[in-house]
Design a protein around this motif. Structure first.
Motif, PDB file in Angstrom:
ATOM      1  N   ILE A   1       0.828  -1.199   0.000  1.00 20.77           N
ATOM      2  CA  ILE A   1       0.000   0.000   0.000  1.00 20.77           C
ATOM      3  C   ILE A   1       0.870   1.261   0.000  1.00 20.77           C
ATOM      4  O   ILE A   1       0.524   2.262  -0.640  1.00 20.77           O
ATOM      5  CB  ILE A   1      -1.017  -0.016   1.175  1.00 20.77           C
ATOM      6  CG1 ILE A   1      -2.108   1.037   0.935  1.00 20.77           C
ATOM      7  CG2 ILE A   1      -0.311   0.142   2.511  1.00 20.77           C
ATOM      8  CD1 ILE A   1      -3.300   0.904   1.874  1.00 20.77           C
ATOM      9  N   GLN A   2       2.005   1.205   0.671  1.00 20.74           N
ATOM     10  CA  GLN A   2       2.917   2.347   0.689  1.00 20.74           C
ATOM     11  C   GLN A   2       3.474   2.622  -0.708  1.00 20.74           C
ATOM     12  O   GLN A   2       3.570   3.782  -1.129  1.00 20.74           O
ATOM     13  CB  GLN A   2       4.078   2.122   1.675  1.00 20.74           C
ATOM     14  CG  GLN A   2       3.678   2.025   3.120  1.00 20.74           C
ATOM     15  CD  GLN A   2       3.289   0.597   3.539  1.00 20.74           C
ATOM     16  OE1 GLN A   2       3.404  -0.356   2.767  1.00 20.74           O
ATOM     17  NE2 GLN A   2       2.809   0.466   4.766  1.00 20.74           N
ATOM     18  N   GLN A   3       3.855   1.566  -1.407  1.00 20.37           N
ATOM     19  CA  GLN A   3       4.392   1.733  -2.759  1.00 20.37           C
ATOM     20  C   GLN A   3       3.328   2.313  -3.695  1.00 20.37           C
ATOM     21  O   GLN A   3       3.606   3.202  -4.495  1.00 20.37           O
ATOM     22  CB  GLN A   3       4.885   0.390  -3.303  1.00 20.37           C
ATOM     23  CG  GLN A   3       6.125  -0.124  -2.607  1.00 20.37           C
ATOM     24  CD  GLN A   3       6.439  -1.562  -2.994  1.00 20.37           C
ATOM     25  OE1 GLN A   3       5.555  -2.418  -3.044  1.00 20.37           O
ATOM     26  NE2 GLN A   3       7.713  -1.819  -3.255  1.00 20.37           N
ATOM     27  N   VAL A   4       2.104   1.816  -3.573  1.00 26.31           N
ATOM     28  CA  VAL A   4       1.021   2.302  -4.428  1.00 26.31           C
ATOM     29  C   VAL A   4       0.698   3.757  -4.093  1.00 26.31           C
ATOM     30  O   VAL A   4       0.465   4.577  -4.982  1.00 26.31           O
ATOM     31  CB  VAL A   4      -0.223   1.393  -4.311  1.00 26.31           C
ATOM     32  CG1 VAL A   4      -1.421   1.994  -5.018  1.00 26.31           C
ATOM     33  CG2 VAL A   4       0.094   0.011  -4.875  1.00 26.31           C
ATOM     34  N   ALA A   5       0.707   4.089  -2.809  1.00 26.15           N
ATOM     35  CA  ALA A   5       0.450   5.470  -2.401  1.00 26.15           C
ATOM     36  C   ALA A   5       1.500   6.400  -3.014  1.00 26.15           C
ATOM     37  O   ALA A   5       1.161   7.474  -3.532  1.00 26.15           O
ATOM     38  CB  ALA A   5       0.444   5.586  -0.880  1.00 26.15           C
ATOM     39  N   ARG A   6       2.756   6.013  -2.972  1.00 23.91           N
ATOM     40  CA  ARG A   6       3.829   6.836  -3.548  1.00 23.91           C
ATOM     41  C   ARG A   6       3.656   6.985  -5.057  1.00 23.91           C
ATOM     42  O   ARG A   6       3.843   8.065  -5.602  1.00 23.91           O
ATOM     43  CB  ARG A   6       5.198   6.231  -3.245  1.00 23.91           C
ATOM     44  CG  ARG A   6       5.772   6.653  -1.913  1.00 23.91           C
ATOM     45  CD  ARG A   6       7.249   6.299  -1.791  1.00 23.91           C
ATOM     46  NE  ARG A   6       7.541   4.891  -2.004  1.00 23.91           N
ATOM     47  CZ  ARG A   6       7.472   3.940  -1.068  1.00 23.91           C
ATOM     48  NH1 ARG A   6       7.119   4.266   0.158  1.00 23.91           N
ATOM     49  NH2 ARG A   6       7.750   2.700  -1.355  1.00 23.91           N
TER      50      ARG A   6
ATOM     51  N   SER B   1      -3.428   8.841  -0.811  1.00 24.70           N
ATOM     52  CA  SER B   1      -3.024   8.456   0.536  1.00 24.70           C
ATOM     53  C   SER B   1      -3.459   7.018   0.829  1.00 24.70           C
ATOM     54  O   SER B   1      -4.358   6.477   0.175  1.00 24.70           O
ATOM     55  CB  SER B   1      -3.651   9.403   1.567  1.00 24.70           C
ATOM     56  OG  SER B   1      -5.057   9.201   1.617  1.00 24.70           O
ATOM     57  N   GLU B   2      -2.838   6.431   1.823  1.00 26.25           N
ATOM     58  CA  GLU B   2      -3.218   5.072   2.233  1.00 26.25           C
ATOM     59  C   GLU B   2      -4.682   5.010   2.663  1.00 26.25           C
ATOM     60  O   GLU B   2      -5.388   4.077   2.259  1.00 26.25           O
ATOM     61  CB  GLU B   2      -2.270   4.567   3.321  1.00 26.25           C
ATOM     62  CG  GLU B   2      -0.864   4.342   2.797  1.00 26.25           C
ATOM     63  CD  GLU B   2       0.115   3.919   3.876  1.00 26.25           C
ATOM     64  OE1 GLU B   2      -0.304   3.228   4.831  1.00 26.25           O
ATOM     65  OE2 GLU B   2       1.305   4.268   3.757  1.00 26.25           O
TER      66      GLU B   2
ATOM     67  N   LEU C   1      -5.824   2.627 -10.291  1.00 25.34           N
ATOM     68  CA  LEU C   1      -5.652   3.677  -9.282  1.00 25.34           C
ATOM     69  C   LEU C   1      -5.004   4.929  -9.860  1.00 25.34           C
ATOM     70  O   LEU C   1      -5.347   6.048  -9.458  1.00 25.34           O
ATOM     71  CB  LEU C   1      -4.853   3.140  -8.096  1.00 25.34           C
ATOM     72  CG  LEU C   1      -5.664   2.204  -7.204  1.00 25.34           C
ATOM     73  CD1 LEU C   1      -4.750   1.376  -6.314  1.00 25.34           C
ATOM     74  CD2 LEU C   1      -6.663   3.006  -6.379  1.00 25.34           C
ATOM     75  N   GLN C   2      -4.098   4.756 -10.805  1.00 25.75           N
ATOM     76  CA  GLN C   2      -3.505   5.931 -11.439  1.00 25.75           C
ATOM     77  C   GLN C   2      -4.560   6.707 -12.214  1.00 25.75           C
ATOM     78  O   GLN C   2      -4.595   7.939 -12.184  1.00 25.75           O
ATOM     79  CB  GLN C   2      -2.325   5.529 -12.324  1.00 25.75           C
ATOM     80  CG  GLN C   2      -1.118   5.145 -11.495  1.00 25.75           C
ATOM     81  CD  GLN C   2       0.010   4.544 -12.297  1.00 25.75           C
ATOM     82  OE1 GLN C   2      -0.201   3.857 -13.282  1.00 25.75           O
ATOM     83  NE2 GLN C   2       1.234   4.798 -11.842  1.00 25.75           N
ATOM     84  N   ALA C   3      -5.460   5.996 -12.887  1.00 23.10           N
ATOM     85  CA  ALA C   3      -6.557   6.663 -13.596  1.00 23.10           C
ATOM     86  C   ALA C   3      -7.458   7.385 -12.596  1.00 23.10           C
ATOM     87  O   ALA C   3      -7.858   8.537 -12.817  1.00 23.10           O
ATOM     88  CB  ALA C   3      -7.358   5.645 -14.409  1.00 23.10           C
ATOM     89  N   LEU C   4      -7.774   6.733 -11.491  1.00 20.81           N
ATOM     90  CA  LEU C   4      -8.623   7.356 -10.471  1.00 20.81           C
ATOM     91  C   LEU C   4      -7.938   8.571  -9.848  1.00 20.81           C
ATOM     92  O   LEU C   4      -8.588   9.585  -9.567  1.00 20.81           O
ATOM     93  CB  LEU C   4      -8.995   6.343  -9.390  1.00 20.81           C
ATOM     94  CG  LEU C   4      -9.961   5.233  -9.834  1.00 20.81           C
ATOM     95  CD1 LEU C   4     -10.103   4.195  -8.728  1.00 20.81           C
ATOM     96  CD2 LEU C   4     -11.303   5.803 -10.247  1.00 20.81           C
ATOM     97  N   ALA C   5      -6.639   8.490  -9.640  1.00 20.40           N
ATOM     98  CA  ALA C   5      -5.902   9.624  -9.072  1.00 20.40           C
ATOM     99  C   ALA C   5      -5.973  10.825 -10.018  1.00 20.40           C
ATOM    100  O   ALA C   5      -6.153  11.961  -9.569  1.00 20.40           O
ATOM    101  CB  ALA C   5      -4.445   9.234  -8.797  1.00 20.40           C
ATOM    102  N   CYS C   6      -5.860  10.568 -11.305  1.00 17.73           N
ATOM    103  CA  CYS C   6      -5.969  11.658 -12.284  1.00 17.73           C
ATOM    104  C   CYS C   6      -7.373  12.257 -12.261  1.00 17.73           C
ATOM    105  O   CYS C   6      -7.528  13.483 -12.253  1.00 17.73           O
ATOM    106  CB  CYS C   6      -5.641  11.150 -13.686  1.00 17.73           C
ATOM    107  SG  CYS C   6      -3.902  10.775 -13.931  1.00 17.73           S
TER     108      CYS C   6
END
Length: 147
Positions: A6-11, A16-17, A51-56
């Motif tokens: 989860i830390q790697q994905v958050a970075r 955030s976690e 998750l990268q798409a959702l972050a965008c």
């Protein structure tokens, strides 16, 4: 297959976690597999892509319901291309409107700064010109504030 913490994905995503856990809880992603020995989440590359798409989308002000639609359309593939396009264009229109509002705000702030700059320098002619620029921006500013 690479499994990420989860830390790697958050970075990597900037989420955030707690947000990652929340997105799993409400069904935007997942379920995320757990490490058998520790019970910690282990994200797959496909989870990271989603998750990268959702972050965008989140960074662009897209709400949870539209994120949910986006993810659903994404899973449906080409058959949902039209719906996906319309969802994205709707948000593009919203962002375009926000940009226009910000341009008006910027014009107003710059005109006011020029006015105060002229006053600071004691330049009556520049102050009068700056005052005209401020008044020229006011109708657009008032319209933007009503929108």
């Amino acid at each position: 297959m690479t499994m990420l913490t989860i830390q790697q994905v958050a970075r990597q995503t900037g989420l955030s976690e707690p947000t990652l856990r929340y997105y799993e809880e409400i069904g935007l992603i997942g379920p995320i597999p757990r490490d058998a020995s520790s019970g910690h989440r282990r994200y797959r590359e496909s989870d990271l892509d989603a998750l990268q798409a959702l972050a965008c989308l989140r960074a662009m002000g897209v709400g949870i319901q539209d994120m949910r639609s986006y993810q659903g359309n994404r899973a449906r593939g080409n058959i949902a291309a039209g719906e996906q396009r319309e969802l994205l264009l709707r948000h593009a229109d919203r962002v375009r409107d926000e940009i226009e509002t910000l341009r008006v705000h910027l014009d107003y702030l710059q005109a006011k700064a020029e006015l105060w700059d002229a006053r600071d320098r004691g330049d009556v002619a520049d102050e009068a010109e700056a005052q005209l620029r401020v008044h020229a921006v006011l109708p657009s500013l008032e319209a933007a504030m009503r929108a």
